[in-house]
Design a protein around this motif. Structure first.
Motif, PDB file in Angstrom:
ATOM      1  N   SER B 161       5.237   7.609  -6.332  1.00  0.00           N
ATOM      2  CA  SER B 161       4.758   6.621  -7.297  1.00  0.00           C
ATOM      3  C   SER B 161       3.418   6.045  -6.895  1.00  0.00           C
ATOM      4  CB  SER B 161       5.787   5.499  -7.444  1.00  0.00           C
ATOM      5  OG  SER B 161       5.947   4.874  -6.179  1.00  0.00           O
ATOM      6  N   GLN B 162       3.102   6.123  -5.613  1.00  0.00           N
ATOM      7  CA  GLN B 162       1.846   5.553  -5.127  1.00  0.00           C
ATOM      8  C   GLN B 162       1.050   6.640  -4.417  1.00  0.00           C
ATOM      9  OE1 GLN B 162       0.814   2.386  -5.452  1.00  0.00           O
ATOM     10  NE2 GLN B 162       2.626   1.721  -6.566  1.00  0.00           N
ATOM     11  N   PRO B 163       0.384   7.495  -5.144  1.00  0.00           N
ATOM     12  CA  PRO B 163      -0.341   8.574  -4.456  1.00  0.00           C
ATOM     13  C   PRO B 163      -1.489   8.005  -3.637  1.00  0.00           C
ATOM     14  CG  PRO B 163      -0.922   8.505  -6.772  1.00  0.00           C
ATOM     15  CD  PRO B 163       0.219   7.544  -6.599  1.00  0.00           C
ATOM     16  N   GLY B 164      -1.665   8.592  -2.469  1.00  0.00           N
ATOM     17  CA  GLY B 164      -2.793   8.180  -1.641  1.00  0.00           C
ATOM     18  C   GLY B 164      -2.564   6.925  -0.849  1.00  0.00           C
ATOM     19  N   LEU B 165      -1.342   6.451  -0.788  1.00  0.00           N
ATOM     20  CA  LEU B 165      -1.060   5.283   0.046  1.00  0.00           C
ATOM     21  C   LEU B 165      -0.135   5.692   1.175  1.00  0.00           C
ATOM     22  CD1 LEU B 165      -0.508   2.132  -2.146  1.00  0.00           C
ATOM     23  CD2 LEU B 165      -2.445   2.771  -0.738  1.00  0.00           C
ATOM     24  N   TYR B 166      -0.542   5.432   2.385  1.00  0.00           N
ATOM     25  CA  TYR B 166       0.244   5.784   3.556  1.00  0.00           C
ATOM     26  C   TYR B 166       0.375   4.541   4.419  1.00  0.00           C
ATOM     27  CZ  TYR B 166      -0.696  10.568   2.211  1.00  0.00           C
ATOM     28  OH  TYR B 166      -0.783  11.743   1.512  1.00  0.00           O
ATOM     29  N   ALA B 167       1.377   4.543   5.254  1.00  0.00           N
ATOM     30  CA  ALA B 167       1.540   3.408   6.151  1.00  0.00           C
ATOM     31  C   ALA B 167       1.910   3.915   7.528  1.00  0.00           C
ATOM     32  CB  ALA B 167       2.630   2.469   5.631  1.00  0.00           C
ATOM     33  N   LEU B 168       1.356   3.270   8.529  1.00  0.00           N
ATOM     34  CA  LEU B 168       1.712   3.611   9.909  1.00  0.00           C
ATOM     35  C   LEU B 168       2.963   2.833  10.283  1.00  0.00           C
ATOM     36  CD1 LEU B 168      -1.775   3.441  11.616  1.00  0.00           C
ATOM     37  CD2 LEU B 168      -0.596   5.433  10.727  1.00  0.00           C
ATOM     38  N   SER B 169       3.843   3.484  10.994  1.00  0.00           N
ATOM     39  CA  SER B 169       5.044   2.787  11.424  1.00  0.00           C
ATOM     40  C   SER B 169       5.191   2.824  12.938  1.00  0.00           C
ATOM     41  CB  SER B 169       6.266   3.409  10.758  1.00  0.00           C
ATOM     42  OG  SER B 169       6.287   4.786  11.030  1.00  0.00           O
ATOM     43  N   SER B 170       4.222   3.369  13.610  1.00  0.00           N
ATOM     44  CA  SER B 170       4.311   3.425  15.064  1.00  0.00           C
ATOM     45  C   SER B 170       2.897   3.362  15.622  1.00  0.00           C
ATOM     46  CB  SER B 170       5.013   4.710  15.512  1.00  0.00           C
ATOM     47  OG  SER B 170       4.690   4.978  16.859  1.00  0.00           O
TER      48      SER B 170
END
Lengths: 457, 345
Positions: B161-170
């Motif tokens: 649903s949100q192309p081009g959005l990434y998040a770091l989790s570490s």
């Protein structure tokens, strides 16, 4: 030993000759060759005792004539030359004529001969010698400097200097290998070994060996010696052994002096010498790179006995990383220290302008980029016009010498003209030759009324 | 209004990426934020592709931010340069990697951490951004915020649903590298914008947060990104405050690490931009000073010498390094002028 008889030729002492003679040690006196001559000349017709004549005849009978006695004995040589000392055909061929022993001692008159003491070089000779040293390093001559340490910082990076090295090495058809901790894009003519990331010391060394082992002579450039030695723990001995000894190549290492050594978490190396100290100890040449404009500014400050200015991060101003005049395009100043094989070190400061395509001949081989260098263009810094010229420094000094005020002390042309026009008081009196004595110069104004009575008083 | 006209002409050469593929360094201090300059970089790379008149500068962009979240950058770029990051995301020209929300913000806001990008109010441009949780102090406590590593193992993949959005989790560099690589791969190169510009916003916070992380491994991470085939430039934004750099006597290990990171990155960079406040104090009509210095030689052209034209060797003085003053206005626009050209301009 010399006895002066002349004073007693006709005096009363003449009669005492016998008493003087009796007190002499004749064996000592006779050993001196001029004794008898002096004795006869001084005493004139006085007959010598017979036993003296006999003793003299006895002592001089077996000896050489008197003229031979006057010659100083010739120093004896153990060997005329070192013919037997050096084994000519033992281990490796030795050309003849080396270390030939001097058979004569040069007299003072022959001081200009080839056996004279070396005199200090004159300016031109010294210049030639210093440029020759730098030139052999720049041209990557074999054994000129096996390990060159290049110190740089953000104010002047080493890459302009290395560009000269690489271009000249390529022009001499030398294999160039760049061991890189800091970049990913390379020229197509050079080989590169990527050393960043997860590479270990062993794999880096293996890659270097692969890159240089198939060539006769190579130039290996490591773009961050700190990373190589401290981060990757590459054994410097193994590195030198591989590059210098095994492949008879030249190693050039860059060290960024503005990077601080990091202490390990365990503190095990707290007492160990810093990597830079170790590298300086091992280097055969040390080149420190400085920006030309910074050198000029420092010189201008020195001539006015001011503290030398600081640049870039050393200024301590917040947010400044690199100086505006860093990496001067006019060229690079190199402070070089060469360590000769004898252990003697020679230091000199050079100026190296950017190289141009016209500095090189046409390439011979089809895939070669450059032909050989036409003429050496590295100069001493003292020869650089901007450095040697007092006028330039004077301008800088004069600009700073002006008083710092918030108002303008200078005059415009109009103001100058008005000042010229002002007639100073009593200027007329100076023009006339005086001698009129006490004349009152006064021009009557409109409001003045002439009062004779007052004038008479 | 076309986006490129939002960049003042004097600023244009500063934010244009050089022709040679290289690293770029941007430093800022606490008083002089460089966010306005980063949005101009975004605008120059993304905006010029929409117009055909100035080609060459057009690039796809991956923005990795450890200091601000997506909503902040969307607002900033809309306000300052009129750039629609949401639309560019759907076009496949822009991707954002959030290094703040998943790592440093409290997790109990919307539930699971990795859901945060989906919860962003991306479709409400009119709502003013809430600056509360996003603007953490720059060097806040490192925070025991390292989330469960189980989520780190999941393949970094943008929500559909949100192309081009990434998040770091570490905070592990491997995870960061994998996530950014996935973001780069998700972009769609076009003939107008064939290459990618990667912007890393304040990666130096990792030095303070991750024990044992060395500057060398961070620069290796930069170089690893630069070796990816579609990436042409990597812009790295670091802090150069005096408090973070090493003082001459008794520097702390963190100060040494920060100084080495800044210096080493500057050595690697073809262009160093620095933003700082005025040396002479605060002025009402000047926000700060922007300094640009260029390292012309690099290993890529190590065997290239000048063409021998004696006149051509002497370049324009601004090629070496130059400084301009800037003023960021309240509406996000920026005015750039030469020293001494002040209010009259």
């Amino acid at each position: 030993m010399s006895i002066d008889f002349s004073a007693s030729a006709n005096g009363p002492l003449c009669n005492d000759t016998g008493r003087h003679l009796a007190n002499m040690s004749f064996s000592t006196a006779l050993a001196h060759p001029t004794f008898l001559q002096d004795f006869e000349a001084a005493t004139g017709a006085t007959p010598l005792p017979k036993w003296i004549c006999e003793l003299y005849a006895y002592r001089t009978k077996a000896k050489k004539p008197e003229s031979r006695l006057r010659q100083t004995p010739k120093p004896k040589d153990r060997a005329a030359d070192a013919e037997n000392w050096i084994k000519r055909t033992n281990n490796f061929p030795v050309p003849g004529g080396i270390r030939k022993r001097k058979t004569e001692i040069a007299s003072p008159r022959e001081r200009n001969s080839k056996y004279a003491m070396p005199r200090p070089l004159n300016a031109a000779q010294y210049q030639r010698h210093a440029i020759q040293l730098m030139s052999s390093l720049l041209n990557v001559r074999a054994n000129a400097s096996p390990f060159t340490l290049v110190l740089d910082d953000l104010n002047q990076r080493a890459i302009p200097f290395l560009q000269h090295l690489v271009v000249r090495a390529l022009s001499r058809n030398i294999n160039v290998v760049i061991v890189s901790f800091e970049d990913t894009r390379f020229h197509t003519q050079v080989r590169h070994v990527s050393a960043w990331g997860n590479r270990t010391a062993a794999t880096i060394l293996a890659d270097i060996e692969q890159a240089i082992s198939d060539r006769k002579e190579s130039l290996v450039i490591i773009d961050s010696m700190y990373d190589a030695v401290a981060t990757k723990n590459i054994d410097t001995a193994a590195l030198f052994n591989l590059v210098v000894m095994k492949c008879t190549s030249t190693l050039v290492g860059i060290y960024h002096t503005d990077m601080l050594p990091e202490l390990s978490a365990s503190g095990a190396d707290a007492y160990a010498p810093q990597p830079l100290e170790l590298l300086k100890f091992m280097a055969t040449s040390i080149i420190t790179c400085r920006s030309l404009s910074h050198v000029l500014a420092a010189k201008a400050a020195r001539e006015r006995s001011l503290a030398e200015p600081t640049f870039g991060m050393q200024t301590g101003a917040e947010g400044i990383v690199q100086c505006l005049h860093a990496n001067d395009e006019r060229g690079i100043v190199l402070e070089a220290e060469f360590r000769r094989k004898s252990g003697r070190s020679e230091s000199e400061t050079y100026f190296l302008r950017p190289s141009r395509y016209s500095d090189y001949h046409q390439p011979i081989a089809p895939h070669q980029l450059y032909g050989t260098l036409k003429q050496e263009f590295v100069t001493l810094l003292d020869q650089h016009p901007a450095y040697a010229n007092k006028h330039v420094v004077g301008i800088v000094a004069a600009a700073d010498d002006e008083m710092e005020t918030s108002f303008n002390l200078a005059l415009t042309d109009k103001q100058k003209a008005a000042r010229e026009g002002v007639v100073l008081p009593y200027f007329d009196a100076q023009k006339q030759e005086g001698g009129e004595g006490g004349r009152i110069l006064y021009d009557m104004g409109e409001e003045d009324d002439f009062d004779e009575e007052e004038d008479e008083i | 209004m076309p986006p490129t006209s939002r960049i003042p002409p004097l600023l244009q050469p500063f934010v244009r990426t050089p022709k040679n593929e290289s690293l770029l360094l941007l430093t800022s201090t606490l008083d002089a934020s460089a966010n306005w300059l980063l949005t101009r970089f975004l605008c120059d790379a993304l905006g010029s592709g929409q117009k055909d008149n100035d080609n060459g500068g057009a690039k796809n962009v991956v923005l990795v931010s450890w200091m601000n979240d997506y909503e902040f950058w969307r607002q900033e770029s809309r306000k300052g340069t009129g750039l629609d990051l949401g639309g560019l995301r759907t076009l496949g020209r822009f991707a954002f990697v959030d290094g703040l929300s998943g790592l440093f913000l409290p997790a109990a806001e919307d539930g699971a951490d990795q859901q945060r990008p989906q919860s962003l109010p991306a479709a409400q441009p009119g709502v003013p951004a809430t600056r509360g949780p996003q603007s953490l102090p720059l060097r806040g406590p490192p925070g025991r915020t390292t989330p469960a590593t189980a989520t780190a193992q999941a393949a970094p993949r943008a929500p559909t649903s949100q192309p081009g959005l990434y998040a770091l989790s570490s905070t592990s560099l491997d995870h960061i590298n994998a996530t950014v690589t996935a973001a780069i791969a998700s972009l769609r190169p076009s003939p107008a914008a064939p290459r990618t510009l990667v912007i890393l916003d304040n990666p130096d916070i990792l030095l303070a947060c991750v024990p044992g992380l060395t500057p060398a491994s961070l620069t290796s991470f930069f170089l690893g990104l630069h070796t990816q085939p579609s990436v042409s430039h990597v812009l790295i934004h670091l802090q150069s405050d005096l408090a973070l750099l090493a003082p001459p006597e008794r520097p702390s290990p963190l100060q040494i690490a920060q100084q080495n990171l800044v210096v080493r990155t500057a050595h690697m960079s073809a262009k160093v931009l620095g933003v700082r406040v005025l040396d002479t104090g605060v002025a009402r009509d000047v926000s700060g000073v922007l300094r640009v210095t260029v390292n012309r030689e690099s290993w890529a052209d190590i065997a290239t010498v000048g063409e021998g034209a004696e006149g051509g060797a002497v370049q324009a003085p601004e090629e070496g390094g130059s400084e301009v003053l800037y003023k960021v206005n309240g509406d996000g626009s920026v005015r750039v002028f030469e020293r001494g050209a002040g209010a009259a301009a």
